[in-house]
Design an enzyme around this catalytic site. Sequence first.
Site, PDB file in Angstrom:
ATOM      1  N   ASP A  17      46.802   5.447 -33.402  1.00 12.46           N
ATOM      2  CA  ASP A  17      48.023   6.248 -33.284  1.00 12.46           C
ATOM      3  C   ASP A  17      47.725   7.747 -33.368  1.00 12.46           C
ATOM      4  O   ASP A  17      46.985   8.184 -34.259  1.00 12.46           O
ATOM      5  CB  ASP A  17      49.010   5.863 -34.390  1.00 12.46           C
ATOM      6  CG  ASP A  17      49.483   4.421 -34.275  1.00 12.46           C
ATOM      7  OD1 ASP A  17      48.694   3.556 -33.836  1.00 12.46           O
ATOM      8  OD2 ASP A  17      50.644   4.142 -34.623  1.00 12.46           O
TER       9      ASP A  17
ATOM     10  N   ASP B  90      40.547   5.697 -34.518  1.00 15.25           N
ATOM     11  CA  ASP B  90      41.918   5.497 -34.938  1.00 15.25           C
ATOM     12  C   ASP B  90      42.735   5.280 -33.659  1.00 15.25           C
ATOM     13  O   ASP B  90      42.290   5.622 -32.565  1.00 15.25           O
ATOM     14  CB  ASP B  90      42.384   6.754 -35.683  1.00 15.25           C
ATOM     15  CG  ASP B  90      43.863   6.717 -35.989  1.00 15.25           C
ATOM     16  OD1 ASP B  90      44.327   5.684 -36.515  1.00 15.25           O
ATOM     17  OD2 ASP B  90      44.560   7.714 -35.692  1.00 15.25           O
TER      18      ASP B  90
END
Length: 210
Positions: free
Chosen positions: A9, A7
């Site tokens: 963020d 991922d």
Amino acid sequence: MKLIIFDCDSTLSSIEGIDELARAKGPEIFSEVEALTNAAMNGEVPLGQVFARRLEIIRPDLATCAAVEQLYIDTVEPTAVATLNTLREQGWKIVILSGGFKRLIEPLAAFLQIDRIEAVPLNLDENGFYISFDNSYPTTYNGGKPEIIRQLKSEFTPEQIIMVGDGVSDLETQSEVDSFIGYGGYTPREKVKAGADHFIYRLDELLALV
Ligand SMILES: [Mg+2]
């Protein structure tokens, strides 16, 4: 080959790109958008429901995008560069899988020498004004990350696959991967911690787990 998927963020970088786009538009818009992001990441509201709403509130332009692109690099996770270099030496193919915007993440990905980004296309016009985002892109809705991982599996046929992320939308990939590693260096979430195979607070803790 071995595939490790990150991922972006609040995992590779401390920021939530969409929150930073909103911050640039002033405090009222910021608090409105941040509340929507948190509700989605905590699994309280379906992601698909908040995605379009946030973009309609913000309508990001080219200058705002450029500022956030730089911010992703400035706030890179402190152990990310060294950890990713070691993973590459160990033969891992690295992919970013994000519900953020592809154009905002590209400079960070280049900085981290990651050549494959799965993230949401954002369309601006020739004057740099907001037109739209691709609302058919899978990571704009819940269940989208597992969908992309199934595509990556048929593309790469990896012998091993790991996902690393902080959000509930990341945890959703668990059934598609050999190991889901929750990341809590910025925004630790009980739900993610409870469901994860492992939970880490620094990316270099990965090296003892893979
Ligand atoms: Mg995240």
